[in-house]
Design an enzyme around this catalytic site. Structure first.
Site, mmCIF file in Angstrom:
data_model
loop_
_atom_site.group_PDB
_atom_site.id
_atom_site.type_symbol
_atom_site.label_atom_id
_atom_site.label_comp_id
_atom_site.label_asym_id
_atom_site.label_seq_id
_atom_site.Cartn_x
_atom_site.Cartn_y
_atom_site.Cartn_z
ATOM 1 N N LYS A 35 0.848 -1.033 0.160
ATOM 2 C CA LYS A 35 -0.013 -0.146 -0.204
ATOM 3 C C LYS A 35 0.676 1.127 0.091
ATOM 4 C CE LYS A 35 -4.152 2.280 2.171
ATOM 5 N NZ LYS A 35 -5.170 1.864 2.948
ATOM 6 N N ASP A 153 -14.662 5.888 8.625
ATOM 7 C CA ASP A 153 -15.378 6.074 7.391
ATOM 8 C C ASP A 153 -15.867 4.026 6.158
ATOM 9 O OD1 ASP A 153 -15.197 6.451 4.345
ATOM 10 O OD2 ASP A 153 -12.977 6.382 4.008
ATOM 11 N N ASN A 158 -14.871 -0.710 2.398
ATOM 12 C CA ASN A 158 -13.438 -1.488 2.844
ATOM 13 C C ASN A 158 -13.694 -2.313 4.086
ATOM 14 O OD1 ASN A 158 -14.638 0.491 4.859
ATOM 15 N ND2 ASN A 158 -14.209 2.187 4.311
ATOM 16 N N ASP A 170 -8.293 -0.101 5.893
ATOM 17 C CA ASP A 170 -8.439 1.165 5.068
ATOM 18 C C ASP A 170 -8.664 2.045 6.876
ATOM 19 O OD1 ASP A 170 -7.712 0.914 2.445
ATOM 20 O OD2 ASP A 170 -9.535 1.023 1.825
#
Length: 239
Positions: A35, A153, A158, A170
């Site tokens: 990532k 989030d 995710n 995430d």
């Protein structure tokens, strides 16, 4: 000059040693995911609200883009470690260097595990759909109660489904539950999860909850307030 380059090489070598010491070692043959955090003003301009008042990160968000990216990567790794220690299924971080994280790969043969958004809900059996739903809200509760974190989030984009398990990914923006905005973030997470599962599963009315099997198209899904209370209520048994 040459002396300056030597200092950079020694610093990089030292950084690698620290990373290897602080992270778990992967078994031979383990598939890895890389990532890379890149800077984009459109994505980073509001990141201060997730860091500035988080007591785990000293001071305010710096103005230097490279430092912002580095903090964001560090935050992702730290939160992943908390999830793993708390028992929440999530990737294992193996290495961090500036804005690059190497972590365990969820999937096989280079093909990533599907997001909840990508699952074939129309043809899924009721028992499997119910299990995915329960795993999701239980992960939210464990993340909050055991890890002291709010995802901030969370959505169908995710959450991954791999080998009958729901994984949380995430988490760079995830905050401590003592963060001044954590409850607002959690409400938003609960709203997203309730909205998604009500869309893909239908709504099973409360008065029918006592039936042994939910009628097709009338599966029970908690609303935002119910999920919020389930996640935050201390009196609920975790078993």
């Amino acid at each position: 000059g040459e002396e300056e380059e030597g200092k950079k090489r020694r610093k990089a070598k030292k950084s690698t040693k620290v990373a290897r010491r602080d992270f778990e070692l992967a078994e031979e043959g383990t598939e890895m995911a890389v990532k890379v955090f890149s800077f984009d003003m459109r994505n980073f301009r509001d990141r201060g609200q997730y860091v500035n008042t988080d007591f785990r990160f000293k001071g305010n968000l710096p103005s230097d883009p490279r430092k912002i990216i580095k903090i964001w990567a560090e935050k992702e790794v730290r939160n992943l470690k908390i999830l793993r220690a708390s028992g929440v299924p999530s990737p294992t971080p193996y290495f961090l260097r500036q804005n690059i994280i190497i972590m365990s790969f969820l999937g096989s043969g280079g093909k990533p595990a599907p997001k909840l958004k990508q699952l074939k809900w129309d043809s899924m059996k009721w028992t499997q759909a119910e299990d995915i739903y329960k795993q999701t809200i239980e992960n939210m509760r464990t993340m909050y109660q055991q890890g002291g974190l709010v995802h901030a989030d969370l959505s169908e984009y995710n959450l991954l489904y791999w080998k009958n398990t729901v994984y949380v990914i995430d988490v760079s923006q995830s905050v401590d539950k003592e963060h001044e905005n954590s409850m607002e973030f959690l409400k938003r997470d609960c709203k997203n999860i309730s909205r998604f599962f009500r869309k893909v599963m239908g709504v099973w009315k409360e008065e029918e909850e006592g039936e042994e099997a939910a009628p097709e198209g009338k599966r029970y899904v908690m609303g935002m307030r119910e999920i919020f209370e389930f996640v935050t209520e201390k009196g609920i048994r975790d078993d």
